[in-house]
Design a protein around this motif. Sequence first.
Motif, PDB file in Angstrom:
ATOM      1  N   ASN A   1       0.832  -1.212   0.000  1.00  0.00           N
ATOM      2  CA  ASN A   1       0.000   0.000   0.000  1.00  0.00           C
ATOM      3  C   ASN A   1       0.867   1.263   0.000  1.00  0.00           C
ATOM      4  O   ASN A   1       0.537   2.258  -0.662  1.00  0.00           O
ATOM      5  CB  ASN A   1      -0.932  -0.004   1.206  1.00  0.00           C
ATOM      6  N   ILE A   2       1.992   1.215   0.747  1.00  0.00           N
ATOM      7  CA  ILE A   2       2.894   2.382   0.790  1.00  0.00           C
ATOM      8  C   ILE A   2       3.510   2.606  -0.588  1.00  0.00           C
ATOM      9  O   ILE A   2       3.508   3.727  -1.121  1.00  0.00           O
ATOM     10  CB  ILE A   2       3.994   2.171   1.859  1.00  0.00           C
ATOM     11  N   TYR A   3       4.067   1.510  -1.163  1.00  0.00           N
ATOM     12  CA  TYR A   3       4.695   1.643  -2.485  1.00  0.00           C
ATOM     13  C   TYR A   3       3.672   2.052  -3.544  1.00  0.00           C
ATOM     14  O   TYR A   3       3.989   2.822  -4.476  1.00  0.00           O
ATOM     15  CB  TYR A   3       5.338   0.315  -2.882  1.00  0.00           C
ATOM     16  N   TYR A   4       2.453   1.558  -3.394  1.00  0.00           N
ATOM     17  CA  TYR A   4       1.399   1.874  -4.368  1.00  0.00           C
ATOM     18  C   TYR A   4       1.058   3.367  -4.336  1.00  0.00           C
ATOM     19  O   TYR A   4       0.883   4.005  -5.374  1.00  0.00           O
ATOM     20  CB  TYR A   4       0.156   1.041  -4.077  1.00  0.00           C
ATOM     21  N   ALA A   5       0.980   3.936  -3.099  1.00  0.00           N
ATOM     22  CA  ALA A   5       0.664   5.370  -2.967  1.00  0.00           C
ATOM     23  C   ALA A   5       1.742   6.219  -3.634  1.00  0.00           C
ATOM     24  O   ALA A   5       1.450   7.196  -4.333  1.00  0.00           O
ATOM     25  CB  ALA A   5       0.503   5.734  -1.500  1.00  0.00           C
ATOM     26  N   GLU A   6       3.037   5.831  -3.416  1.00  0.00           N
ATOM     27  CA  GLU A   6       4.136   6.591  -4.020  1.00  0.00           C
ATOM     28  C   GLU A   6       4.082   6.504  -5.551  1.00  0.00           C
ATOM     29  O   GLU A   6       4.221   7.508  -6.256  1.00  0.00           O
ATOM     30  CB  GLU A   6       5.472   6.049  -3.511  1.00  0.00           C
ATOM     31  N   ALA A   7       3.891   5.280  -6.056  1.00  0.00           N
ATOM     32  CA  ALA A   7       3.871   5.096  -7.510  1.00  0.00           C
ATOM     33  C   ALA A   7       2.675   5.801  -8.140  1.00  0.00           C
ATOM     34  O   ALA A   7       2.766   6.345  -9.247  1.00  0.00           O
ATOM     35  CB  ALA A   7       3.844   3.607  -7.840  1.00  0.00           C
ATOM     36  N   HIS A   8       1.559   5.808  -7.431  1.00  0.00           N
ATOM     37  CA  HIS A   8       0.357   6.464  -7.969  1.00  0.00           C
ATOM     38  C   HIS A   8       0.547   7.966  -8.047  1.00  0.00           C
ATOM     39  O   HIS A   8       0.120   8.610  -9.015  1.00  0.00           O
ATOM     40  CB  HIS A   8      -0.832   6.123  -7.077  1.00  0.00           C
ATOM     41  N   ASP A   9       1.213   8.538  -7.014  1.00  0.00           N
ATOM     42  CA  ASP A   9       1.464   9.982  -7.028  1.00  0.00           C
ATOM     43  C   ASP A   9       2.420  10.364  -8.156  1.00  0.00           C
ATOM     44  O   ASP A   9       2.267  11.414  -8.797  1.00  0.00           O
ATOM     45  CB  ASP A   9       2.032  10.422  -5.683  1.00  0.00           C
TER      46      ASP A   9
END
Length: 631
Positions: free
Chosen positions: A70-78
């Motif tokens: 979830n953390i990596y996903y938030a960064e990649a999405h931003d």
Amino acid sequence: MDKTNKYRVLVAFLSVIILVLLYLFLSEKKYINLSLKSMPPILTENYSTYKDELDSLLQANVEEAKNRINIYYAEAHDKEDTLQLSYLYYYKAIVKRKWGIQSDSAEFFLKRSIIYSEKWNNLELASKARYRLGVHFMEKHNYPVSLNYFLEAKDYFKKTDSTNLMLANIYNMLGSTYTLLGELEKGLYYHKKAYPLFQRKRDSLGLAAHYSNISKVYQSNGDLPKAIDYLKSSVRIYKNNKDTINWTNCLVDLSNTALGLKKYEEAKYYINQAYNLASLAKDTISRGHIMIHYGNIYRAEGNQKKALEYYTQGLQLAKSAYIEQIDLYVLKNIADIYIESKQYERAYPYINRYYVLKDSISGAGVRDKINVLQYDNELQQKQTENEIERQKYRNVVLIYTIVVLFFCLILLSFWFMYRNKVKSLRISKLKNIRLEEKVKAEQEFLKLQSQQHEREIEAKAQLQKVQQLQYEFELQSKKELENLKIKQFEIEMEAKNRELVGINLQLLSKNKLMDEIEEIVNKKPSNIENSFFELKKTIRLNRNQEEDWIQFKKVFEKIHPNFFEILSEKYSALTKTEIRICTYIKIKMAIDQISDLLNVSHQSVLTSRYRIRKKFQLKREEDLDEFIRNI
């Protein structure tokens, strides 16, 4: 010398054309190679650290892996980093799988992973996602869609590395899918292809899954002893690896197979082991299904009471699991047991639930058949597109090869044409002379043929004229013969009518004679009343109208057959007198003649005609005489 220079120029020109074609061919090949390499590079180095981290966390701590994803996903999405998102969507789907959640979100994550992977030309990750989608749809019993994804994944891994462990898993799942679709030969084929790959990679769990899946093929074939051997091998491997869930499932399959062989004690032995493992794992759903299998064993032994007890307990424990085929089977068995014991009220709710569930499964079956047709069509279309792409380069090579060969052939043809030019001229002169002689001979022959043909045409024309005259003569003879027959028939009809009229006139004269005698008698004095009374009686008796009518009727029927039958069938309401009047009208007798013949008044005949019109239901403008003559 001039001709030689021209030939050299022509050869040089053709050589230049061939060199240009070769240059274009090499340029096309280079373009194709560049187009294959034009996709963005796969920057896996930047992501190798967190990939290894996530892989290890998924094996050790699923909850922690979920948080990191979830953390990596938030960064990649931003950052809108689609390459990183392609991996993270894939890991999100794996987390859903690890948690045992079979939701549509897992399907969504995998499809997004495929889209982003293909954008970055990361075909390996896209193929892995397709494999996961195949497993997902297989668990949802949507086998046609599952098969499509497995086949797409297989195509990639077979090209890149035919010894890959991923390819072994795909073969194993393809075998299971084809078995579930009823194509046992294909299922066995893919299972056998998976076995050497698992063995080469020394993947014990993969081998165990292979043994378990191939046993289902032999179960479907009816070879239960062989199925038991494979299941025992699978149980040993799962036991050594302490894989409790798969170990339990294999024990249940062993129990079912032994039950199929009517080895009840052996079936109980395996199901007892499975129940103990499920109890240790505190797996309520598995315990419920095992209880159902207990019920199957006791029912096969004939112990209906105990079977019913286990069935009901199993349904209660496994009610949260959505396995339609098992529930359908159990509901039917419980209903049958109650019906056999004549407890119909208890059987009714189970029968009702059974048919409701069966209808829903039948609907799913129809949808599956539709999906089979749909995905077979899509698969064929994709295979065709892939084949077209593979043939592009071959087609280009073939086209250029054909063009080069064509120009080479042209060059060779010019060479041979130049060498044989003189010879061909000499030969052509000789041929022309011979051809002229041949043409003259053919022209004379054609003249003779045309003359003969013209004579044949004239003979045919004369023959046709004779035949036409003969045909016209025969036709005219037939017409004259028909006219003679018609005239003869009219003469006969006229003779018959005259005979009828003669009979009628005879009857008329007879009746008139009788009337005159009667009138004379009536004028006699009253003193001889008795004598004249007898005379009148004798005269009336001598009239004998009925016999005269019978004689008339015989002659009439010869001329007008079926007339009386038609009147009696269509107009049964007519009286005898009315029928006689119709008969006299048919032979064109006047009203006065009819009244004299019937010995009635003129008004009585008119009244009878009126009644006849009503019985014939004629309209006012329709003529009675014309109607009767047309009967």
